[in-house]
Each structure stands twice: as structure tokens, then as C-alpha cells.
Design a protein around this motif. Structure first.
Motif, short mmCIF file in Angstrom:
data_model
loop_
_atom_site.label_atom_id
_atom_site.label_comp_id
_atom_site.label_asym_id
_atom_site.label_seq_id
_atom_site.Cartn_x
_atom_site.Cartn_y
_atom_site.Cartn_z
N SER A 11 11.79 -5.87 30.02
CA SER A 11 12.40 -4.57 30.29
C SER A 11 13.80 -4.45 29.69
CB SER A 11 12.48 -4.35 31.81
OG SER A 11 13.21 -5.40 32.42
N GLU A 12 14.32 -5.54 29.14
CA GLU A 12 15.69 -5.53 28.62
C GLU A 12 15.72 -5.36 27.10
OE1 GLU A 12 17.67 -9.04 30.13
OE2 GLU A 12 17.26 -8.50 32.20
N GLY A 13 14.99 -4.38 26.62
CA GLY A 13 15.06 -4.03 25.21
C GLY A 13 14.19 -4.88 24.31
N ALA A 14 13.15 -5.49 24.83
CA ALA A 14 12.28 -6.31 24.01
C ALA A 14 11.37 -5.42 23.14
CB ALA A 14 11.44 -7.22 24.89
N PRO A 15 10.93 -5.97 22.02
CA PRO A 15 10.07 -5.20 21.12
C PRO A 15 8.59 -5.32 21.50
CG PRO A 15 10.53 -7.32 20.14
CD PRO A 15 11.29 -7.28 21.47
N ASP A 16 7.77 -4.56 20.79
CA ASP A 16 6.33 -4.80 20.83
C ASP A 16 6.02 -5.99 19.92
OD1 ASP A 16 6.12 -2.65 22.47
OD2 ASP A 16 5.20 -1.32 20.99
N ALA A 17 4.83 -6.54 20.08
CA ALA A 17 4.42 -7.68 19.26
C ALA A 17 2.90 -7.66 19.15
CB ALA A 17 4.89 -8.98 19.92
N TRP A 18 2.40 -8.51 18.27
CA TRP A 18 0.95 -8.66 18.15
C TRP A 18 0.50 -9.93 18.86
CZ3 TRP A 18 -2.49 -5.18 16.44
CH2 TRP A 18 -2.02 -4.13 15.64
N LEU A 19 -0.56 -9.80 19.61
CA LEU A 19 -1.19 -10.97 20.22
C LEU A 19 -2.49 -11.20 19.45
CD1 LEU A 19 -1.94 -11.38 24.06
CD2 LEU A 19 -3.08 -12.59 22.21
N GLU A 20 -2.53 -12.32 18.73
CA GLU A 20 -3.74 -12.67 17.96
C GLU A 20 -4.58 -13.63 18.79
OE1 GLU A 20 -1.70 -12.64 13.49
OE2 GLU A 20 -2.82 -14.39 14.21
N VAL A 21 -5.77 -13.19 19.12
CA VAL A 21 -6.66 -14.03 19.93
C VAL A 21 -7.53 -14.88 19.01
CG1 VAL A 21 -8.55 -13.99 21.61
CG2 VAL A 21 -6.60 -12.43 21.86
N HIS A 22 -7.62 -16.16 19.33
CA HIS A 22 -8.42 -17.06 18.50
C HIS A 22 -9.90 -16.68 18.59
CE1 HIS A 22 -4.79 -19.23 17.92
NE2 HIS A 22 -4.81 -19.91 19.05
N PRO A 23 -10.65 -16.92 17.50
CA PRO A 23 -12.06 -16.49 17.48
C PRO A 23 -12.88 -16.97 18.68
CG PRO A 23 -11.37 -17.10 15.27
CD PRO A 23 -10.22 -17.45 16.19
N PHE A 24 -12.63 -18.19 19.15
CA PHE A 24 -13.50 -18.71 20.23
C PHE A 24 -13.41 -17.86 21.50
CE2 PHE A 24 -9.69 -20.75 21.99
CZ PHE A 24 -9.97 -20.85 23.34
N ALA A 25 -12.29 -17.13 21.66
CA ALA A 25 -12.10 -16.36 22.89
C ALA A 25 -12.17 -14.85 22.66
CB ALA A 25 -10.76 -16.72 23.52
N ALA A 26 -12.50 -14.44 21.44
CA ALA A 26 -12.42 -13.01 21.11
C ALA A 26 -13.30 -12.15 22.00
CB ALA A 26 -12.76 -12.79 19.64
N GLN A 27 -14.48 -12.64 22.35
CA GLN A 27 -15.36 -11.78 23.15
C GLN A 27 -14.85 -11.58 24.58
OE1 GLN A 27 -19.30 -13.39 24.15
NE2 GLN A 27 -18.63 -15.32 23.27
N ALA A 28 -13.92 -12.42 25.01
CA ALA A 28 -13.33 -12.24 26.35
C ALA A 28 -12.43 -11.02 26.41
CB ALA A 28 -12.58 -13.50 26.77
N LEU A 29 -12.13 -10.41 25.24
CA LEU A 29 -11.33 -9.18 25.18
C LEU A 29 -12.14 -7.93 25.51
CD1 LEU A 29 -9.40 -9.78 21.82
CD2 LEU A 29 -8.41 -9.83 24.14
N ASP A 30 -13.45 -8.06 25.52
CA ASP A 30 -14.32 -6.89 25.63
C ASP A 30 -14.02 -6.11 26.92
OD1 ASP A 30 -16.38 -5.16 24.87
OD2 ASP A 30 -17.82 -6.24 26.12
N GLY A 31 -13.66 -4.86 26.77
CA GLY A 31 -13.34 -4.04 27.92
C GLY A 31 -11.87 -3.63 27.98
N LEU A 32 -11.04 -4.33 27.23
CA LEU A 32 -9.62 -3.96 27.19
C LEU A 32 -9.41 -2.82 26.19
CD1 LEU A 32 -7.89 -7.46 27.25
CD2 LEU A 32 -8.06 -5.81 29.14
N VAL A 33 -8.61 -1.82 26.58
CA VAL A 33 -8.38 -0.65 25.74
C VAL A 33 -6.91 -0.27 25.77
CG1 VAL A 33 -10.74 0.25 26.05
CG2 VAL A 33 -8.92 0.93 27.64
N PRO A 34 -6.47 0.48 24.75
CA PRO A 34 -5.08 0.93 24.74
C PRO A 34 -4.74 1.67 26.04
CG PRO A 34 -6.06 1.31 22.60
CD PRO A 34 -7.18 0.88 23.52
N GLY A 35 -3.54 1.42 26.54
CA GLY A 35 -3.12 2.02 27.80
C GLY A 35 -3.27 1.08 28.98
N ASP A 36 -4.13 0.08 28.85
CA ASP A 36 -4.27 -0.89 29.94
C ASP A 36 -2.98 -1.68 30.10
OD1 ASP A 36 -6.90 -0.30 30.59
OD2 ASP A 36 -7.77 -1.98 29.46
#
Lengths: 150, 150
Positions: free
Chosen positions: A41-66
Motif C-alpha cells: 500500500s506504500e506506493g508499490a508497483p504492479d508486477a508479473w507473477l510467472e507460474v511454472h508449467p508444473f503448476a499452471a493448471q492450478a490457476l484455472d478459475g482466477l480472473v482479472p479483478g480477483d
């Protein structure tokens, strides 16, 4: 009901050894701990979170705004530190690290509540987040509202 | 400013290996995962958090009434699970574990927001908490209000 992806679960897969396996890595414009904001909350930027292939399917269901909680491994932290002056202010009394949010602590797991801005394949654009570039990510948890039950 | 307790910090102490070292253990009347509440707010009991001697001084500053986040290692979880039916309900679509609060996930670290009821030496009575007896605890973090800055 849980669905396995590769093999039958076995007693051996229920590890009692707390060995983390990073599921991704943070890509940020913040390159060093010195000067980084102490909280998102103290002025930090956005960043990219790169998920490793072995765990990529665990992202299923996450959408912008969550809203999610990102758990990181603060790999630059000092694990032998048990007390700190809060905010590195020598005028503040020495305090046990469990009573602070110091990254220096026996198990330097960082918690970062952020919003998902964008989902591109196995990458999430998230923010604001104060963790530095290259920080290993160990878990992602959706934030539950009181009456949401997933 | 961080204060060391035993020795000088060295580069080697800045571990890049995400190996957790439990700082304590939960003592609860909940003895098995089956039947345990899924969230602390769902009728979970209070429990004792016993902090191991090596980390006891990191408790300094915590008092009854404080809200804390307890990080646990969910030692009974299945780490190979990438998707689940939320709430174990087969009528709900398979969902990536990062979009749920399932304990089954690649790094089964549990987050539990609780209130400190009592502090007795290196033991905290906390609650409500749904984690089962014997669950290893890996970290404690004070909950910060927006304008509290420790």
C-alpha cells in the motif's frame, strides 16, 4: 473431492518435511530490497507473477479483478533474527519479529494481498506488490469474502 | 535495524533453499482432518500454539487481544493435487487450487487469522482455528491496521 493430475496419492506424497517447491517467480521493476516499499500500500508497483508449467493448471478459475494472497519466499531475509526495531527505527523498542511484519524471521514467508489485473497464459499481472524481482512464489490463495465458500 | 541473537549474519545464512523450520506446534481438541471445520469462522475451537524455545523471544510484544496470522504447514495435505471440486462438492466445477482455499496444493501452507486470548510463557491460546492437533506452525505475523506501521 480432489483430482490428481499425475499419479495416485501415496502416503509418501503426504510429506512431513516442510520443503517448499516454488510454483513461480515474481518479475518486478523493483530490483533490490533497499528502497523497496515496506507494504504494497506504500506506493508499490504492479508486477508479473510467472507460474511454472508444473503448476499452471492450478490457476484455472482466477480472473482479472480477483483479490488473491500471494505467498513468497523472501530469499534475502535473515533467518536468525528474532528481534528488530520496527521500521528500522532505533528509537523504537526492540520487538519480537512475530509482533512485526519484518521480512527477517525464522521462516521468511511473505504475504501479499494483491489484485489480479490481467491473466496471460501462465502469467498474472498483479499489484500493488512490494516484493523484489526474482522473489520465489510458493502459493496463491483466493481471498474469500465472508459468504463466498469456495 | 535488525538485532542478531546468536551469531553474525553471513551470506550463507541467507538461505535460497526454501526449507521451513517449524517454530511451534498446534495443540487442539481437533484430532483429525475429517470433520474439522473448513474455516476458523465455521465453529472452530480455540487451541494452544506452543512455540519452540529457539523462537520464543520472537513472541516479545504480542499480547492478548492482538489479531495475528498463523502460518501452518498442513502436513496431511496432498501436494500433487492441482484441481479440486470446491467444498468437495462434485456438482461444482473442477477448479484450480489457487482459486480455492483447499489444503491440497503444491505448498500446503495454511493461513489462519486468529485472536490471541492468553499468553503463558512460550504458549499462546488462540482462536478460533480449524487446524488439527499436531499441525506444525511456521510463522506468526501481527495483523496491521491501515495506519499502524510496525
Amino acid at each position: 473431492m480432489a483430482v490428481k493430475t499425475h499419479k495416485r496419492p501415496s502416503p509418501a506424497s503426504r510429506s512431513t518435511q516442510p520443503q517448499l517447491r516454488p510454483i513461480g517467480v515474481l518479475r518486478s521493476e523493483l530490483k533490490q530490497r533497499k528502497g523497496a516499499p515496506r507494504q504494497g500500500s506504500e506506493g508499490a508497483p504492479d508486477a508479473w507473477l510467472e507460474v511454472h508449467p508444473f503448476a499452471a493448471q492450478a490457476l484455472d478459475g482466477l480472473v482479472p479483478g480477483d483479490d488473491i494472497i500471494v505467498l513468497t519466499w523472501l530469499h534475502r531475509a535473515r533467518r536468525e533474527v528474532m528481534k528488530v526495531h520496527p521500521r528500522s527505527d532505533p528509537n523504537r523498542a526492540l520487538t519480537g519479529v512475530f509482533a512485526t511484519r519484518s521480512p527477517d524471521r525464522p521462516n521468511p514467508v511473505g504475504l501479499h494481498r494483491v489484485t489480479i489485473r490481467e491473466v496471460v497464459g501462465n502469467r498474472l499481472r498483479i499489484g500493488p506488490i512490494e516484493a523484489i524481482d526474482g522473489t520465489p512464489v510458493v502459493d496463491i490463495k483466493i481471498v474469500l469474502d465472508c459468504h463466498k465458500d469456495s
